[in-house]
Every structure is written in structure tokens, then in C-alpha cells.
Design a protein around this motif. Sequence first.
Motif, PDB file in Angstrom:
ATOM      1  N   ASP A  85     -10.321  -4.784  14.717  1.00 49.64           N
ATOM      2  CA  ASP A  85      -9.230  -4.373  13.920  1.00 49.64           C
ATOM      3  C   ASP A  85      -9.884  -4.490  12.487  1.00 49.64           C
ATOM      4  OD1 ASP A  85      -7.439  -3.967  15.621  1.00 49.64           O
ATOM      5  OD2 ASP A  85      -6.271  -5.883  15.398  1.00 49.64           O
ATOM      6  N   LYS A  86     -10.460  -5.656  12.007  1.00 49.93           N
ATOM      7  CA  LYS A  86     -11.275  -5.732  10.776  1.00 49.93           C
ATOM      8  C   LYS A  86     -12.326  -4.601  10.524  1.00 49.93           C
ATOM      9  CE  LYS A  86     -13.503  -8.725   7.845  1.00 49.93           C
ATOM     10  NZ  LYS A  86     -14.459  -9.990   7.507  1.00 49.93           N
ATOM     11  N   TYR A 136     -10.237  -1.422  10.158  1.00 51.50           N
ATOM     12  CA  TYR A 136      -9.674  -1.514   8.714  1.00 51.50           C
ATOM     13  C   TYR A 136     -10.552  -1.317   7.698  1.00 51.50           C
ATOM     14  CZ  TYR A 136      -7.111  -3.258   4.900  1.00 51.50           C
ATOM     15  OH  TYR A 136      -6.329  -3.483   3.622  1.00 51.50           O
ATOM     16  N   THR A 178     -10.455   2.228   5.193  1.00 53.80           N
ATOM     17  CA  THR A 178     -10.376   1.648   3.718  1.00 53.80           C
ATOM     18  C   THR A 178     -11.547   2.445   2.846  1.00 53.80           C
ATOM     19  OG1 THR A 178      -9.281  -0.324   4.227  1.00 53.80           O
ATOM     20  CG2 THR A 178     -10.071   0.112   2.066  1.00 53.80           C
ATOM     21  N   ASP A 197      -0.003   8.186   0.865  1.00 56.89           N
ATOM     22  CA  ASP A 197       0.778   6.901   1.042  1.00 56.89           C
ATOM     23  C   ASP A 197       1.210   6.535   2.275  1.00 56.89           C
ATOM     24  OD1 ASP A 197       1.011   7.038  -1.795  1.00 56.89           O
ATOM     25  OD2 ASP A 197       3.116   7.896  -1.801  1.00 56.89           O
ATOM     26  N   TYR A 241      -2.026   4.336   3.703  1.00 62.38           N
ATOM     27  CA  TYR A 241      -1.989   3.074   3.140  1.00 62.38           C
ATOM     28  C   TYR A 241      -0.941   2.334   3.762  1.00 62.38           C
ATOM     29  CZ  TYR A 241      -5.561   4.185  -0.411  1.00 62.38           C
ATOM     30  OH  TYR A 241      -6.780   4.452  -0.991  1.00 62.38           O
ATOM     31  N   TYR A 242       0.283   2.909   4.287  1.00 63.57           N
ATOM     32  CA  TYR A 242       1.244   2.242   4.968  1.00 63.57           C
ATOM     33  C   TYR A 242       0.881   1.853   6.367  1.00 63.57           C
ATOM     34  CZ  TYR A 242       5.434   1.406   7.643  1.00 63.57           C
ATOM     35  OH  TYR A 242       6.032   0.835   8.543  1.00 63.57           O
ATOM     36  N   LEU A 294      -2.157   1.501   7.379  1.00 66.32           N
ATOM     37  CA  LEU A 294      -3.145   0.331   7.279  1.00 66.32           C
ATOM     38  C   LEU A 294      -2.643  -0.985   7.426  1.00 66.32           C
ATOM     39  CD1 LEU A 294      -5.795   1.953   4.992  1.00 66.32           C
ATOM     40  CD2 LEU A 294      -6.143   1.476   7.308  1.00 66.32           C
ATOM     41  N   THR A 295      -1.610  -1.140   6.914  1.00 67.09           N
ATOM     42  CA  THR A 295      -0.883  -2.456   6.984  1.00 67.09           C
ATOM     43  C   THR A 295      -0.777  -2.855   8.429  1.00 67.09           C
ATOM     44  OG1 THR A 295       1.430  -1.802   7.000  1.00 67.09           O
ATOM     45  CG2 THR A 295       0.321  -2.199   4.759  1.00 67.09           C
ATOM     46  N   TYR A 296      -0.425  -1.988   9.415  1.00 72.27           N
ATOM     47  CA  TYR A 296      -0.527  -2.421  10.884  1.00 72.27           C
ATOM     48  C   TYR A 296      -1.852  -3.189  11.389  1.00 72.27           C
ATOM     49  CZ  TYR A 296       4.006  -0.226  11.546  1.00 72.27           C
ATOM     50  OH  TYR A 296       5.154   0.232  11.850  1.00 72.27           O
ATOM     51  N   SER A 303      -4.388  -4.447   8.864  1.00 72.93           N
ATOM     52  CA  SER A 303      -4.734  -5.469   8.243  1.00 72.93           C
ATOM     53  C   SER A 303      -3.941  -6.953   8.536  1.00 72.93           C
ATOM     54  CB  SER A 303      -4.687  -5.289   6.707  1.00 72.93           C
ATOM     55  OG  SER A 303      -3.089  -5.160   6.558  1.00 72.93           O
ATOM     56  N   ASN A 304      -2.492  -6.765   9.235  1.00 72.85           N
ATOM     57  CA  ASN A 304      -1.979  -7.757   9.720  1.00 72.85           C
ATOM     58  C   ASN A 304      -2.289  -8.404  10.721  1.00 72.85           C
ATOM     59  OD1 ASN A 304      -0.070  -7.392   7.363  1.00 72.85           O
ATOM     60  ND2 ASN A 304       1.117  -6.261   8.385  1.00 72.85           N
TER      61      ASN A 304
END
Length: 140
Positions: free
Chosen positions: A22-23, A26, A30, A129, A132-133, A135-137, A139-140
Motif C-alpha cells: 500500500d505504501k 501510494y 502520489t 480532486d 486525491y480523495y 488516495l486517502t483509501y 494512505s489510511n
Amino acid sequence: MKRILALCTIMALLFVGCASADKEMYETFTATAQEIEAYDAEWQKNAMTQLDLNTFSQTSYIKWDTLLNDIYQYLEKALPADEFEVLESEQIQWIKEKEEAIENATNEWPGGSGEAMVHFGTAAEYTKDRCYYLLTYISN
């Protein structure tokens, strides 16, 4: 007891492996977003004609849309089925909202030389947008 310990060790390694994947994804996504941001900033300094603006906005949209699809496909495999089902439903609603925003924006330029720029520019902003939204899935 040894079996339980071995099973716990394997599960921990799998978890770390997933977190590591995941990292890595991400960071990859990014980095791609940052490259597109740099492209967007560069064209804004250099665009001279309406054709330049139209071409840039279309290219920008294609880049953001490609990234969006890559992130979404990754999430389809990475998320538990029930979480992805919720995301899929949200994605369908988001597409409707994006299409409505594009239509509203282009209605202000019907048939004008800037219509393509407004169409793809609006699509690019909404898609950026959303990238980026999503991507929060990860990064968490």
C-alpha cells in the motif's frame, strides 16, 4: 502452541507485506499526481493560443483520468469487497456529479472556441480532486 505462533508470524508478515505494498502504491500514485501537477503548471506559463489551451486541457484531463483509473483498479483489488462496494456506489454518484458540472460549465460557452477548454478543464479538476480523495483509501 508452535502452530499458533507460526500462524501469527505468517499473518504478521502478510500484514506488513500488504502495508508495504500500500505504501509503495501510494508513493507511486502520489509521484504521478505530482508529475501531472507540474505539467499543469508548466502549460499555464507557456500556452499562447486557444488551440494550445484546448489541447492542454484535454491532455491534462487524460492524464488525471488515467491516474484515477489506475488508483480505482488498485482499490478494487486491495479493499475488502464490502468496502469496495460502497466506494463503487460513491464512484457512480461522483461520475454523475462530474458530468453535470461539465455540462453546466460548457453551457456558458456554447459553440465557442473555448468550449473544449472549459469542458476538459472542468473534467480535469473534478478528476484531479477525485484522485486525491481515492488516495486517502490507500494512505489510511
